[in-house]
Design a protein around this motif. Structure first.
Motif, PDB file in Angstrom:
ATOM      1  N   ARG A 202     -17.219   4.421 -48.682  1.00  0.00           N
ATOM      2  CA  ARG A 202     -18.008   5.020 -49.765  1.00  0.00           C
ATOM      3  C   ARG A 202     -19.398   4.397 -49.831  1.00  0.00           C
ATOM      4  O   ARG A 202     -20.410   5.110 -49.886  1.00  0.00           O
TER       5      ARG A 202
ATOM      6  N   GLU B 126     -20.533  11.839 -54.473  1.00  0.00           N
ATOM      7  CA  GLU B 126     -19.262  11.129 -54.555  1.00  0.00           C
ATOM      8  C   GLU B 126     -18.094  12.111 -54.532  1.00  0.00           C
ATOM      9  O   GLU B 126     -17.065  11.867 -53.887  1.00  0.00           O
TER      10      GLU B 126
ATOM     11  N   CYS C 252     -15.133  12.421 -51.884  1.00  0.00           N
ATOM     12  CA  CYS C 252     -13.769  12.416 -52.406  1.00  0.00           C
ATOM     13  C   CYS C 252     -12.963  13.563 -51.792  1.00  0.00           C
ATOM     14  O   CYS C 252     -11.829  13.380 -51.349  1.00  0.00           O
TER      15      CYS C 252
ATOM     16  N   LEU D  53     -10.243   9.399 -55.037  1.00  0.00           N
ATOM     17  CA  LEU D  53     -11.261   8.752 -55.863  1.00  0.00           C
ATOM     18  C   LEU D  53     -10.912   7.290 -56.093  1.00  0.00           C
ATOM     19  O   LEU D  53     -11.794   6.416 -56.067  1.00  0.00           O
TER      20      LEU D  53
ATOM     21  N   ASP E 297      -9.452   8.491 -63.857  1.00  0.00           N
ATOM     22  CA  ASP E 297      -9.674   9.203 -62.596  1.00  0.00           C
ATOM     23  C   ASP E 297      -9.334  10.679 -62.769  1.00  0.00           C
ATOM     24  O   ASP E 297     -10.079  11.565 -62.326  1.00  0.00           O
TER      25      ASP E 297
END
Length: 333
Positions: A25, A44, A48, A279, A292
């Motif tokens: 990441r 992001e 993911c 995630l 999450d």
């Protein structure tokens, strides 16, 4: 009997696979930000979806860097990348391929289309006719295509990044619910903040060219094998029973809301679980938290809902209705 309280394991228990996913990441986002200003949340979410092994629908007005984000992301993971500009006259053979006669061998040979790649950008996907959308749907679901009587496997990393303009309707073919349901995430890409737009103008003034990412310094931060290993790390992610129950309850609540005519199906719950696990590992954890799940409810569910006529007349959006639905579901502690 009340469920036991949610108590995730401490961060130091995170395994090597999860730490590697977190490093992916940071490395990927660092490279992509050399070309893309702002849009941290969409980036992001795209990563993911990539780790979760799902397809991503990007929706936003023209010029908000949807195509640039997909190109930069593919370059940062060292993946093969191809782009198809969808048009009303695009045929299935244009994306799948066809047999052509080779004069040298005096035989028909299979010319594979652009779908045989790792990452495919389907630009303005809603401009393609139903026959072409159907061919893409099979590839998205099966990661294989039927061509010239053969079943041909696609790359194990095959992922579709599709874009569409939310305000344009002329010359478009709205995606049917069955195809929308195949997308793991629908990401809304909005306008940049004023300071981000200033930075965009400054970078272009200094010579940045969106068509030349090599010159911008965007390099591969990870390999395709690294990304596939990150997908395998999802099996190490712990999801406590209360969190699993929370996912089910949130999805089920969309089916009983008076503002929703068609709620999310079981596949939505599966996708919400997979995205939540992805995630978690990207953020350096080997456990999923209710936060999450709440963060991903919108991107995972909003394209699977049909609002009631009354809600539409009131000007409600799927995002508005989902916020109300989530607020009505008790969060596990």
């Amino acid at each position: 009997m009340n469920a036991p309280p949610f108590s995730p394991p401490p961060f130091p228990d995170t395994g090597n696979a999860v730490r590697s996913a977190n490093a992916i990441r940071e490395g990927v986002l660092t490279e992509v930000r050399k070309a893309v200003v702002g849009q941290d949340e969409p980036l992001e979410l795209m990563l993911c979806g990539l780790v979760a092994g799902g397809h991503i629908l990007l929706e936003g007005v023209p010029g908000v860097a949807k195509t640039l984000m997909a190109k930069a992301l593919s370059r940062s993971v060292g993946a093969d990348f191809k782009r198809i500009q969808f048009t009303p006259d695009l045929m299935p053979a244009d994306i799948l391929g066809t047999s052509v006669f080779d004069l040298k061998s005096q035989a028909f040979v299979l010319a594979r289309g652009p779908i045989f790649t790792d990452l495919l950008l389907a630009d303005e996907i809603n401009r393609a006719p139903a026959k072409t959308q159907s061919a893409l749907l099979e590839a998205m679901q099966e990661r294989a295509v039927s061509l010239e009587g053969k079943n041909l496997q696609l790359s194990p990393m095959f992922t579709v990044f599709a874009t569409q303009n939310p305000v344009e309707s002329e010359g478009t073919y709205p995606l049917p619910e069955a195809q929308l349901d195949r997308f793991l995430l629908k990401i809304d890409v909005g306008y940049p903040a004023p300071e981000e737009e200033d930075a965009i103008l400054e970078s272009v003034h200094r010579g940045f060219d969106a068509g030349d990412l090599a010159r911008a310094g965007v390099n591969a931060a990870v390999t395709k094998d690294d990304l596939l290993q990150a997908r395998e790390a999802l099996s190490t992610v712990n999801v406590e029973p209360p969190v699993l129950g929370y996912i089910r309850k949130v999805v089920a609540a969309t089916r009983s809301s008076p503002n929703i005519r068609l709620g999310a199906g079981p596949r939505a719950g599966v996708h919400l679980l997979l995205a939540s696990k992805a995630l978690a590992v990207l953020r350096g954890r080997d456990f999923v938290t209710p936060d999450d799940v709440r963060f991903l409810v919108g991107p995972v569910l909003r394209h699977r809902l049909l609002l009631s006529p009354d809600a539409e007349l009131d000007g409600a959006t799927p995002a508005d209705v989902l916020r109300e639905v989530v607020q009505g579901v008790e969060v596990p502690r």
